[in-house]
Write a protein that holds these residues in place. Structure first.
Motif, PDB file in Angstrom:
ATOM      1  N   VAL A   1      -7.317  -2.350  -7.155  1.00  0.00           N
ATOM      2  CA  VAL A   1      -8.105  -3.268  -6.539  1.00  0.00           C
ATOM      3  C   VAL A   1      -7.603  -4.924  -6.590  1.00  0.00           C
ATOM      4  O   VAL A   1      -7.443  -5.219  -7.611  1.00  0.00           O
TER       5      VAL A   1
ATOM      6  N   CYS B   1      -6.593  -1.312  -2.294  1.00  0.00           N
ATOM      7  CA  CYS B   1      -7.472  -1.866  -1.486  1.00  0.00           C
ATOM      8  C   CYS B   1      -7.791  -3.453  -1.873  1.00  0.00           C
ATOM      9  O   CYS B   1      -7.672  -3.675  -3.193  1.00  0.00           O
TER      10      CYS B   1
ATOM     11  N   ILE C   1     -13.983  -4.251   2.381  1.00  0.00           N
ATOM     12  CA  ILE C   1     -12.822  -3.815   1.673  1.00  0.00           C
ATOM     13  C   ILE C   1     -11.678  -3.644   2.594  1.00  0.00           C
ATOM     14  O   ILE C   1     -11.971  -2.933   3.941  1.00  0.00           O
TER      15      ILE C   1
ATOM     16  N   ILE D   1      -7.823  -2.343   3.691  1.00  0.00           N
ATOM     17  CA  ILE D   1      -7.101  -1.173   3.265  1.00  0.00           C
ATOM     18  C   ILE D   1      -5.850  -1.163   4.414  1.00  0.00           C
ATOM     19  O   ILE D   1      -5.926  -1.559   5.324  1.00  0.00           O
TER      20      ILE D   1
ATOM     21  N   ILE E   1     -12.419   4.710  -2.557  1.00  0.00           N
ATOM     22  CA  ILE E   1     -12.683   3.741  -1.868  1.00  0.00           C
ATOM     23  C   ILE E   1     -14.038   3.603  -1.597  1.00  0.00           C
ATOM     24  O   ILE E   1     -14.999   2.566  -1.658  1.00  0.00           O
TER      25      ILE E   1
END
Length: 311
Positions: free
Chosen positions: A95, A143, A273, A275, A285
């Motif tokens: 992350v 992510c 978030i 991605i 996630i």
């Protein structure tokens, strides 16, 4: 053509070095070089210009490596199908998070996530928005937790919460006598802001755009990437700054007296978030998103009566 060979050419492209790519793939440099050479022989094209430092892909190499990333992502989905059938989440989740969000949610998120999913290893990097975007595109992050919208066609944004901005002012600031303020009340010559490269700087400038002038801004030459430092600058050197609302959580009563809220619609930032469009680790996630949602106040889950600031 093998999956391993595709992994090697993607590694060389990512790190632009055969030596570093070999280290990251846990093989010797001659082994990696030999496999890359075999793939080039199979395809009948050169994928890298080895005469340049750092190593760069050839024109056709760029296209082939891009397709290799797609193929590798698709192959990982086979493992994900198996993982989805298992009860417990396991594996790594890499992350990226920007420093203006990290201190206000990350400590509690990590604690709750690890307790709930002990077989998942969270690997977190605190980086700028630009760095995280680049790492997402390369596939070295799963992510990112970022302020959006980014308007990056290769990426997908999953909004999580909407956080208001507030003013934090010293007693001698022009804002100190106002309980609720508007952007028109802000004097840019007394505002402390983050340095270049931080998206929150642009959001603050967008809040204050109606009060921009051609005059030099008194404090813009002070370079910091820390919201906490901005608070200290106000407390010790006067003036004012703009803070994200979650930064108020640990403030004392005395500090809260310096806080001034904006009138509706309140300026806010959208936190998402982010991605790749063909992203993997969906369950992990989603679990991370749910963990964040549990930590933020319910009123932050909607953008009603808020004006989302552009980056």
């Amino acid at each position: 053509m093998t999956i391993v060979q595709l992994e090697y050419i993607v590694a060389v492209d990512t790190y632009r070095s055969f030596v570093i790519a070999a280290e990251k793939c846990f093989v010797t440099q001659p082994t990696l070089s030999m496999q890359v050479q075999k793939l080039e022989d199979t395809l009948g094209v050169k994928l890298f210009d080895r005469s340049k430092q750092p190593v760069t892909p050839t024109e056709i190499g760029v296209d082939i490596i891009q397709q290799a990333r797609v193929l590798l992502a698709e192959s990982e989905k086979i493992k994900e199908i198996i993982s989805d059938r298992q009860r417990d989440l396991s594996g790594e989740l890499k992350v990226g998070i920007i420093p203006t969000i990290s201190p206000y949610i990350l400590p509690k998120v990590i604690k709750g996530f690890i307790e709930r999913y002990p077989q998942v290893k969270l690997i977190v990097w605190e980086q700028t928005t630009e760095q995280i975007i680049q790492q997402l595109k390369l596939g070295t992050l799963d992510c990112g937790i970022l302020s959006t919208p980014l308007r990056e066609s290769a990426l997908k944004e999953i909004p999580v919460f909407y956080e208001n901005f507030v003013a934090y002012a010293s007693k001698n600031s022009k804002l100190s006598k106002k309980k609720n303020i508007t952007p028109d009340d802000i004097d840019m010559e007394e505002i402390w802001v983050l340095n270049e490269g931080h998206c929150m700087r642009e959001q603050v400038l967008n809040i204050c755009q109606r009060r921009r002038s051609t005059q030099g801004f008194q404090h813009f030459e002070y370079n910091t990437g820390s919201v906490e430092t901005l608070k200290r600058m106000v407390e010790q050197n006067n003036g004012a700054t703009i803070l994200p609302e979650l930064a108020l959580a640990d403030m004392s009563e005395k500090q809260m007296e310096r806080v001034h809220y904006f009138k509706s619609p309140e300026p806010a930032r959208e936190v998402s978030i982010v991605i790749q469009k063909n992203f993997l680790k969906r369950r992990m996630i989603e679990a991370l998103r749910n963990e964040i949602l549990e930590l933020v106040p319910k009123r932050m889950r909607t953008k009603k009566k808020k004006e989302v600031m552009e980056i």
